[in-house]
Design a protein around this motif. Structure first.
Motif, PDB file in Angstrom:
ATOM      1  N   GLN A   1       0.844  -1.194   0.000  1.00 28.47           N
ATOM      2  CA  GLN A   1       0.000   0.000   0.000  1.00 28.47           C
ATOM      3  C   GLN A   1       0.878   1.241   0.000  1.00 28.47           C
ATOM      4  O   GLN A   1       1.883   1.301   0.721  1.00 28.47           O
ATOM      5  CB  GLN A   1      -0.951   0.019   1.200  1.00 28.47           C
ATOM      6  CG  GLN A   1      -1.936   1.173   1.084  1.00 28.47           C
ATOM      7  CD  GLN A   1      -3.122   1.137   2.048  1.00 28.47           C
ATOM      8  OE1 GLN A   1      -3.568   2.179   2.503  1.00 28.47           O
ATOM      9  NE2 GLN A   1      -3.645  -0.041   2.342  1.00 28.47           N
TER      10      GLN A   1
ATOM     11  N   LYS B   1     -12.355   8.179   6.533  1.00 25.26           N
ATOM     12  CA  LYS B   1     -10.930   7.859   6.451  1.00 25.26           C
ATOM     13  C   LYS B   1     -10.415   7.901   7.880  1.00 25.26           C
ATOM     14  O   LYS B   1     -10.408   8.963   8.515  1.00 25.26           O
ATOM     15  CB  LYS B   1     -10.199   8.882   5.560  1.00 25.26           C
ATOM     16  CG  LYS B   1      -8.677   8.899   5.734  1.00 25.26           C
ATOM     17  CD  LYS B   1      -8.031   7.606   5.236  1.00 25.26           C
ATOM     18  CE  LYS B   1      -6.516   7.695   5.249  1.00 25.26           C
ATOM     19  NZ  LYS B   1      -5.901   7.487   6.569  1.00 25.26           N
TER      20      LYS B   1
ATOM     21  N   GLU C   1      -3.546  -4.070   5.211  1.00 23.96           N
ATOM     22  CA  GLU C   1      -2.529  -3.191   5.788  1.00 23.96           C
ATOM     23  C   GLU C   1      -1.831  -3.921   6.916  1.00 23.96           C
ATOM     24  O   GLU C   1      -2.482  -4.613   7.711  1.00 23.96           O
ATOM     25  CB  GLU C   1      -3.155  -1.931   6.395  1.00 23.96           C
ATOM     26  CG  GLU C   1      -3.532  -0.870   5.429  1.00 23.96           C
ATOM     27  CD  GLU C   1      -4.035   0.392   6.140  1.00 23.96           C
ATOM     28  OE1 GLU C   1      -3.419   0.826   7.145  1.00 23.96           O
ATOM     29  OE2 GLU C   1      -5.059   0.911   5.688  1.00 23.96           O
TER      30      GLU C   1
ATOM     31  N   PHE D   1       1.898  -1.573   4.659  1.00 25.58           N
ATOM     32  CA  PHE D   1       1.498  -0.176   4.416  1.00 25.58           C
ATOM     33  C   PHE D   1       2.706   0.757   4.235  1.00 25.58           C
ATOM     34  O   PHE D   1       3.756   0.571   4.842  1.00 25.58           O
ATOM     35  CB  PHE D   1       0.669   0.339   5.606  1.00 25.58           C
ATOM     36  CG  PHE D   1       0.303   1.781   5.479  1.00 25.58           C
ATOM     37  CD1 PHE D   1      -0.781   2.158   4.698  1.00 25.58           C
ATOM     38  CD2 PHE D   1       1.060   2.765   6.103  1.00 25.58           C
ATOM     39  CE1 PHE D   1      -1.103   3.493   4.553  1.00 25.58           C
ATOM     40  CE2 PHE D   1       0.738   4.105   5.965  1.00 25.58           C
ATOM     41  CZ  PHE D   1      -0.348   4.463   5.186  1.00 25.58           C
TER      42      PHE D   1
HETATM   43  C1  DGJ Z   1      -4.246   2.966   9.026  1.00 28.00           C
HETATM   44  C2  DGJ Z   1      -4.910   3.700   7.900  1.00 28.00           C
HETATM   45  O1  DGJ Z   1      -5.859   2.869   7.288  1.00 28.00           O
HETATM   46  C3  DGJ Z   1      -3.903   4.191   6.880  1.00 28.00           C
HETATM   47  O2  DGJ Z   1      -4.555   4.919   5.869  1.00 28.00           O
HETATM   48  C4  DGJ Z   1      -2.860   5.026   7.581  1.00 28.00           C
HETATM   49  O3  DGJ Z   1      -3.439   6.172   8.103  1.00 28.00           O
HETATM   50  C5  DGJ Z   1      -2.199   4.187   8.676  1.00 28.00           C
HETATM   51  N1  DGJ Z   1      -3.178   3.730   9.612  1.00 28.00           N
HETATM   52  C6  DGJ Z   1      -1.195   4.935   9.527  1.00 28.00           C
HETATM   53  O4  DGJ Z   1      -0.172   5.481   8.828  1.00 28.00           O
END
Ligand code: DGJ
Length: 580
Positions: free
Chosen positions: A72, A142, A362, A387
């Motif tokens: 990601q 988000k 992630e 991520f």
């Molecule tokens: C989880 C979120 O889904 C991501 O987009 C990002 O914000 C990470 N945490 C932290 O960097």
């Protein structure tokens, strides 16, 4: 026979080509769903879909199981100026799929006006590199907030309102009861999916994540607006009652009466799931790609009351509510940033359910967690995606973090370099239930994998190949993968571990008898008073090229006398076994 003139030859060629083309179009059309008027080009690359067979899942891409070796990007990496810093990282990683956001604020700069330029750029650049995409719809939610709503929505917070806490104040989280936001989100998301349907007959995009880490942080468990309160004090919906396994409740019983202390969390999850489910359903009606949601987790080993995690998202305690309220979503998926081995492994287990394919959209790509990719494979994961793996990172290295250019990519690259050449085989073997994989536990203890007539024994920290790594061990980095290719034939690979085999049952017996595996003394065992010895008939080292195993050499002697040791180099073996 008279010689054909050039003109006649051209006509014949044209007729031949037209006939051949018509034949292949007919053949392709025959593969199309019977009620479909889908043109042939659409069936050449069928729409990716999630399938289930005997309790195992596969993501079908171009008609065969596919394993997403994903990465990601950072949150702000999907811009023309930053994509050049994304692709080289994907290449370094040997990733086959890039997960990257689509920002609502960029996509709908004015109400009803959609800007497809960034999606198109992504598609073009991904295709040039033969990389697939998973698009992350940063819409209403988000990380629990509405930060990616377009400016014109942010400026109208009366219409597109937030959650209200117990004290009657707005908090930084969109209200799942805001139908104005819902309608806007549905329209925008549908526009995105319609566009993909029009421009992506190549199926560069495999799946879509609807919203990102939905829910609400900041100490409020649910929305306390008058509308929400009214619903909360009303009857709990029968589908939620059923989903949570309540056998019988008095008709009309309220959320609190049915679920007690859990009621508020369940209520918020239901409200958000219903909203996201409608967004997903609208998008899927346009173009039915598989869709999933991702969860900011809570510790699956420690029930948290009062709730300190992000309430309302698809955490493991409310997966059934999400399934019931958002049937257009196919996968509830964990974003795993938990550092403890036990928590990590437990999270994989609780998201691997008969009604839920395991997918990790992630996680952190650190040396210690790279082994968990194998744990996920051991639970038939359809994909894995650490991520923030691109070169846009604008933070300095943390204390103790290696600072060289590719250090942060390397742990994931180790995994993907090994698996990428045999990705299709691994996905197929896993879908067929022939594959097991595992990662080293913190105590480095041996693990036993069962395959019918044979057990595979995985040990850690001993008997590395002579001279290759003499340091005594320190950190649990080991991982192993074994797949049964035929009765006595196995594909074996791994890192920082040793794999050996025993006739079924003998390994457990030896373990119970206190034998320490990995000493080289134990491949023979006495069963019912009779000695049974494992022997390696043939251990081939090689690599997968174009879908087939390419033999390089036979391993024997020091390379097999103490089991099959693996370093961090990508090493793949085909092993034939026998007993005497
Ligand atoms: C989880 C979120 O889904 C991501 O987009 C990002 O914000 C990470 N945490 C932290 O960097």
């Amino acid at each position: 026979m008279r010689q054909a003139t050039t003109k006649q030859m051209l006509i014949r060629m044209k007729t031949f080509i037209t006939t051949a083309l018509a034949a292949s179009i007919t053949a392709l059309a025959a593969q199309a769903p019977s009620n479909s008027s889908t043109p042939a080009r659409m069936t050449a690359h069928p729409i990716p879909r999630l399938v289930q067979q005997n309790g195992r899942y596969a993501l079908m891409v171009d008609g065969a199981p596919y394993l997403m070796l994903g990465a990601q990007s950072g949150n702000s990496s999907d811009w023309p100026t930053t994509l050049p810093k994304v692709w080289p990282a994907i290449e370094y990683l040997h990733a086959n799929t890039l997960e990257i956001p689509i920002y609502w604020e960029q996509f709908e700069p004015k109400p009803g006006q959609f800007d497809y330029s960034q999606v198109d750029l992504l598609l073009t650049q991904a295709r040039e590199r033969q990389v697939h995409l998973v698009l992350l719809w940063f819409g209403t939610w988000k990380n629990g907030s509405q930060h990616y709503m377009p400016e014109w929505m942010k400026l109208d917070s009366k219409r597109y309102f937030h959650v209200i806490n117990k004290e009657g104040e707005y908090v930084d989280s969109p209200s799942p009861f805001c139908t104005a936001s819902l309608e806007r989100d549905k329209k925008a998301f549908t526009a995105l999916m319609n566009h993909l349907k029009d421009v992506d007959s190549e199926r560069t995009v495999l799946m879509v994540q609807v919203e990102n880490e939905t829910g609400t942080w900041g100490g409020t468990i649910r929305d306390y607006s008058p509308e929400a309160n009214k619903l909360f004090h009303g009857p709990a919906p029968p589908e939620v009652v059923k989903a949570m396994g309540k056998k019988w409740v008095p008709p009309g019983a309220s959320w609190e009466a049915v679920f007690g202390p859990e009621a508020e969390v369940y209520f918020h999850a239901w409200a958000i799931a219903k909203y996201v489910g409608q967004v997903a359903a609208a998008g899927r009606a346009a173009y039915p790609l598989p869709m999933y949601v991702n969860a900011a987790l809570h510790d699956p080993l420690t029930p948290e009351v009062p709730v300190s995690y992000e309430s309302g998202g698809p955490t493991d305690n409310v997966i059934p509510i999400w399934k019931a309220a958002a049937p257009a979503i196919e996968i509830e998926a964990p974003d795993i940033y938990l550092r403890g081995t036990k928590q990590y492994l437990r999270t994989l287990e609780v998201y691997h359910r008969p009604d839920n394919a395991l997918f990790v959209p992630e996680t952190m790509g650190s040396p210690l967690s790279a082994r968990f990719f194998f744990s996920a494979l051991g639970l038939q994961a359809i994909g894995y995606s650490p991520f923030g793996l691109d070169y846009t990172r604008n933070r300095p290295a943390m204390p103790g973090e290696p600072n060289s250019k590719n250090a942060f990519l390397e742990p994931t690259a180790q995994d993907y370099r090994l698996i990428a050449p045999m990705m299709r085989q691994i996905a197929k073997l896993n879908f067929e239930g022939k594959l097991q994989a595992t990662a080293e536990l913190d105590d480095g203890s041996a693990q036993i994998l069962h395959f019918g007539e044979w057990d595979a024994v995985v040990t850690y920290g001993r008997h590395r190949r002579p001279m290759e790594n003499t340091n005594e061990r320190r950190e649990p980095l080991g991982r192993a993968l074994v797949a049964q290719l035929g009765g006595n034939k196995f594909l074996v690979t791994g890192m920082d571990c040793t794999v050996d085999f025993r006739p079924a049952g003998t390994a457990e017996q030896q373990k119970a008898g206190g034998i320490v595996f990995g000493t080289g003394q134990e491949p023979s065992a006495k069963i019912d008073g009779k000695w049974i010895h494992r022997q390696f008939l043939r251990v081939e080292e090689g690599q997968y090229v174009n879908g087939g195993f390419q033999f390089e050499r036979i391993l024997n002697g020091d390379q097999t006398d103490y089991g099959l040791p693996f370093t961090f180099a990508p090493e793949v073996l085909h092993v034939s076994l026998a007993t005497y």
